[in-house]
Design an enzyme around this catalytic site. Structure first.
Site, short mmCIF file in Angstrom:
data_model
loop_
_atom_site.label_atom_id
_atom_site.label_comp_id
_atom_site.label_asym_id
_atom_site.label_seq_id
_atom_site.Cartn_x
_atom_site.Cartn_y
_atom_site.Cartn_z
CD GLU A 97 -3.07 0.62 0.14
OE1 GLU A 97 -2.69 1.35 -0.37
OE2 GLU A 97 -4.38 0.21 0.37
CG ASP A 98 -1.15 5.11 -1.37
OD1 ASP A 98 -1.64 4.17 -0.60
OD2 ASP A 98 -1.39 5.78 -1.96
CG ASP A 101 -6.09 8.45 6.20
OD1 ASP A 101 -5.98 8.57 7.60
OD2 ASP A 101 -6.46 8.90 5.36
CG PHE A 150 -4.21 16.43 1.71
CD1 PHE A 150 -3.59 15.25 0.76
CD2 PHE A 150 -5.43 16.70 1.36
CE1 PHE A 150 -4.59 14.72 -0.17
CE2 PHE A 150 -6.21 16.17 0.53
CZ PHE A 150 -5.83 15.07 -0.52
NE ARG A 163 -3.32 8.22 -8.78
CZ ARG A 163 -3.95 7.75 -7.76
NH1 ARG A 163 -3.33 7.32 -6.41
NH2 ARG A 163 -5.25 7.98 -7.42
C1 PRP Z 1 -6.00 5.47 -0.38
C2 PRP Z 1 -4.99 4.39 0.03
C3 PRP Z 1 -5.51 3.27 0.77
C4 PRP Z 1 -6.52 3.86 1.52
C5 PRP Z 1 -6.31 4.29 3.08
O1 PRP Z 1 -6.49 4.65 -1.56
O2 PRP Z 1 -4.04 4.04 -1.04
O3 PRP Z 1 -5.87 2.18 0.02
O4 PRP Z 1 -6.79 5.26 0.73
O5 PRP Z 1 -6.97 4.75 3.68
P1 PRP Z 1 -8.01 4.25 4.95
O6 PRP Z 1 -6.82 3.71 5.82
O7 PRP Z 1 -8.67 5.55 5.48
O8 PRP Z 1 -8.80 3.06 4.42
P2 PRP Z 1 -7.66 5.70 -2.36
O9 PRP Z 1 -9.10 5.38 -2.01
O10 PRP Z 1 -7.30 7.02 -2.18
O11 PRP Z 1 -7.25 5.13 -4.04
P3 PRP Z 1 -6.09 5.33 -4.67
O12 PRP Z 1 -5.16 4.39 -4.21
O13 PRP Z 1 -6.43 4.91 -6.12
O14 PRP Z 1 -5.43 6.88 -4.47
#
Ligand code: PRP
Length: 177
Positions: A97-98, A101, A150, A163
């Protein structure tokens, strides 16, 4: 006024830390094969960087999910937009994952993947924002723990942009300047 982005973690620091994590993975899984699961879209850059430094046999797959809109977000239910191409039965899976949160996405995803009977299942995230956590998630490999800012770059977006930045930066969007 344009979006204001201030560098928080340099490309050099990211690559150095990613190498350290890859070395740890090489140690932890010695003699084994690894199946990397990239969580699209944010996890794409980190997955590629990490995979380059893993010296064990690696296979890769991709999954994409999104939460069911704001009203139901607190339910923690996520929608699988693109499922895996291959079975994970008996594989050493590492989910990449990136950012973790609130933990809702990963909590759901890890439960779902565990039911598919992998040999082992771990989570590796470039960033961790523990102050935002709502649901507990066991993180096995973390690049950097950051405050509740952010951030964009190295896979992370703001309105789908930025990105491709090679570093992690804190963004103050145009409308907040
Ligand atoms: C982001 C990130 C995780 C998630 C984390 O994805 O890549 O998958 O949110 O948030 P959480 O811990 O509150 O669940 P996003 O929905 O922004 O999609 P993306 O990776 O396509 O940007």
């Amino acid at each position: 006024m344009a979006d204001k982005i201030t560098e928080m973690i340099s490309e050099e620091e990211i690559v150095k830390r990613t190498c350290e994590i890859a070395n740890q993975i090489n140690e932890d899984y010695k003699g084994e094969e690894i199946h990397l699961i990239c969580v699209l879209r944010g996890g794409s850059f980190f997955t590629c960087e990490l995979a380059k430094h893993i010296t064990l046999p690696v296979t890769m797959d991709f999954i994409s999910c999104s939460s069911y809109g704001n009203d139901t977000k607190s339910s923690g239910v996520v929608r699988i937009v693109k499922d895996l191409s291959d079975s994970i039965v008996d594989k050493n899976v590492i989910v990449i994952e990136d950012v973790v949160d609130t933990g809702r996405t990963l909590s759901y995803l890890l439960k779902m993947l565990k039911d598919r009977q992998p040999k082992s299942l771990k989570l590796c995230s470039l960033l961790d924002k523990p102050s935002r956590r709502v649901v507990e998630v066991k993180t096995d490999y973390i690049g950097f723990t950051i405050p509740d800012k952010f951030v964009v770059g190295f896979g992370l977006d703001y309105a789908q942009k930025y990105r491709n930045l090679p570093f992690i930066g804190e963004i103050v969007p145009e409308d907040n300047n």
